[in-house]
Scaffold this active site. Structure first.
Site, PDB file in Angstrom:
ATOM      1  CG  ASP A 172      -2.206   0.521   0.725  1.00 25.87           C
ATOM      2  OD1 ASP A 172      -2.438   1.638   0.491  1.00 25.87           O
ATOM      3  OD2 ASP A 172      -3.404  -0.261   0.836  1.00 25.87           O
ATOM      4  CG  HIS A 245      -4.516   1.997  -2.238  1.00 29.16           C
ATOM      5  ND1 HIS A 245      -4.522   2.491  -1.097  1.00 29.16           N
ATOM      6  CD2 HIS A 245      -5.536   2.092  -2.701  1.00 29.16           C
ATOM      7  CE1 HIS A 245      -5.644   2.740  -0.581  1.00 29.16           C
ATOM      8  NE2 HIS A 245      -6.410   2.263  -2.009  1.00 29.16           N
ATOM      9  CD  GLU A 308     -10.083   3.691  -1.206  1.00 35.09           C
ATOM     10  OE1 GLU A 308     -11.149   3.820  -0.240  1.00 35.09           O
ATOM     11  OE2 GLU A 308      -8.797   3.304  -0.751  1.00 35.09           O
TER      12      GLU A 308
END
Ligand code: TNX
Length: 510
Positions: A172, A245, A308
């Protein structure tokens, strides 16, 4: 006698009396059964469990595939003379042993011998099998690093309640964890951040702890985790996040990013604007990474993240806009789809399937892709209706990083936000009502999520995990008609005490 097994078995027919383990109790059956009986029953009892062909005072395991038509099924027949565990496969026999551990006196969980305990197991017959094939728990090891010794302990905990998937969130913005031989800077640079934000990341001004944080897993360690999990009938699913990420990866190899200024491994939480660029060399880089990952992880499915993704950098980048035109693509979204298919094709060439968070549905990933739905369950319904296999992780039921109690007294530890009380976790139904029978068949199962922005260590992790993980275990194993919250609450305190014996302290039950 009433039993307190979690997840609740399909059928339980109690009988009078009990089977008593003694220093003479023998064990018979397949090697793994014998090993597991000794592994789980010798330490606390101090008994050797010799192999013997006696017909009484024996624990006997057998595999009879013809007898069961579901994977993971087993039957336990406990009489005063013997315990028979009969299973359709190795996994079923393993689950029979886990059930036996739970039926034994709780002292069985001690890691040193204890004398004077009557080692009674209540007589009766259990028939049992799982409702879903995918019963997972995800652990985020990027936001906070958990070392291999802990990962093995975590796998032991999962096995006790018959979870069979460990989804390992390895990458991440805040840290890259898996060693990749071809790209050493991923761990040299990407595995370490300078410090970590203190308190909630939305508070301003932000304060930091000033302490470096990080760590990584060598390839040998990851192989060990895979093998350790396999002995416990747990599949490890690695997650390599892209194209969002990805700050830690870009910090290590700036050519993967879109900005001229170099990035550093992120020290705060939230959705970041930095994402990978869409160069051919970046696609090749991640194909190389996946070549090493598939060598380590034999799982038929590999997770590539996909959640995302903030498009600001791609919109602003002349290079990305040129790439769009070069590929004849109409939008940034289409470009993400293109990336996804290139990665998906690469995984197919290795005989693996791509798994992505539900946002990948917007990018037409091809029906062989598996979709993990974390937002509302309607995304899962959509995915299944479009022909994808689906894993259900709706955040409102399965995000164990969310608050578990209303913080009236300000007594709960800080979390990201959200509210998933125990009753809500127990109410998790992996097959949404709106799903027709055909689509329902595409739901492989579900899982609990442990994102670790606000979970710095095992102690906090256990507090967030239990008792809610017990509820999720039951939602994934037990037929819905057999599930009953009041009955679960009757059984759960016993498990909380067992966990305490293992040094695992969940949130005390109200
Ligand atoms: C959303 S769920 C995320 C994670 C966060 C989590 C916190 C998902 C696919 N993305 O990056 O850690 O929320 O609850």
């Amino acid at each position: 006698m009433d039993i307190r097994v979690i997840p609740k078995p399909v059928e339980w027919a109690p009988a009078a009396s009990s089977f008593v383990l003694t220093a003479e109790t023998a064990v018979q059956g397949p090697e793994a059964f014998v090993t597991n009986i000794r592994r789980y029953f010798s330490t606390a009892t101090g008994f050797p469990f010799p192999a013997a062909s006696s017909r009484t005072n024996v624990l006997q395991g057998r595999i009879e595939p013809e007898r069961f038509d579901r994977p993971g099924a087993y039957e336990l027949v406990i009489t005063p003379e013997s315990v028979h565990a009969i299973a359709g496969d190795e996994a079923g026999l393993f689950y029979a042993v886990q059930t036996l551990r739970q039926l034994a006196p709780p002292e069985i969980f001690r890691s040193a011998a204890v004398y004077g305990v009557p080692w009674e197991i209540p007589c009766g017959r259990i028939l049992d099998y799982p409702r879903f094939a995918w019963r997972g728990v995800m652990l985020d090891c990027s936001r906070h690093f958990f070392d291999v010794a802990y990962i093995k302990r975590f796998l032991d905990l999962l096995a006790l309640h018959k979870f069979n998937v460990f989804h390992w969130h390895l990458i991440d913005d805040q840290g890259w964890r898996p060693e990749i031989r071809k790209y050493p800077r991923l761990i040299e640079i990407g595995a370490w951040r300078a410090q970590t934000v203190l308190g909630h990341s939305s508070h301003t001004p932000r304060c930091y702890d000033g302490k470096p944080h990080g760590g990584f897993y060598t390839q040998a360690q990851m192989r060990e985790v895979v093998a350790y999990a396999a002995e416990r009938h747990i599949t490890v699913i690695p997650e390599i996040e892209l194209p969002g990420h990805a700050t830690a990866a870009i910090a290590a190899y700036p050519e993967l990013g879109n900005t001229v200024e170099p990035l550093t491994v992120s020290t705060t939480w939230g959705v970041h604007s930095h994402i990978l660029n869409a160069e051919e060399s970046t696609i090749r880089f991640f194909q190389d990474v996946l070549d090493e990952i598939v060598e380590i992880f034999p799982s038929p499915i590999i997770h590539i993240g996909g959640d995302e993704v903030c498009m600001d950098e791609w919109k602003a980048s002349p290079r990305v806009q040129a790439r769009l035109r070069e590929l004849g693509l109409g939008s940034e979204r289409a470009l993400q789809g293109y990336l996804l298919r290139r990665i998906g094709d690469h995984l197919s060439a290795h005989g693996r399937r791509l798994l992505g968070w539900d946002e990948v549905l917007e990018h037409d990933p091809g029906t062989e892709a598996v979709v993990m739905t974390w937002r509302a369950s309607e995304h899962g319904v959509q995915a299944a209706n479009r022909g994808h296999d689906v894993i259900m992780c709706p955040k409102d039921y399965t995000y164990l990083d969310y608050y578990q109690a209303v913080d009236q007294l300000r007594s709960e530890p800080l979390t990201i936000h959200g509210f998933v009380p125990l009753e809500k976790a127990y109410a998790f139904e992996p097959i949404p009502q709106e799903l027709a029978a055909e689509g329902a068949g595409r739901v492989l199962g579900g899982q609990a999520q442990l994102w670790t922005e606000y979970i710095p260590d095992p102690e906090r992790l256990h507090y967030m995990m239990y008792p809610r993980a017990l509820a999720i275990a039951e939602a994934l194993w037990t037929q819905s008609s057999r599930r009953d919250y009041a009955d679960f609450r009757r059984r759960a305190p016993h498990h909380m005490r067992i966990l305490q014996r293992l040094g695992v302290h969940g949130r005390p039950m109200d």
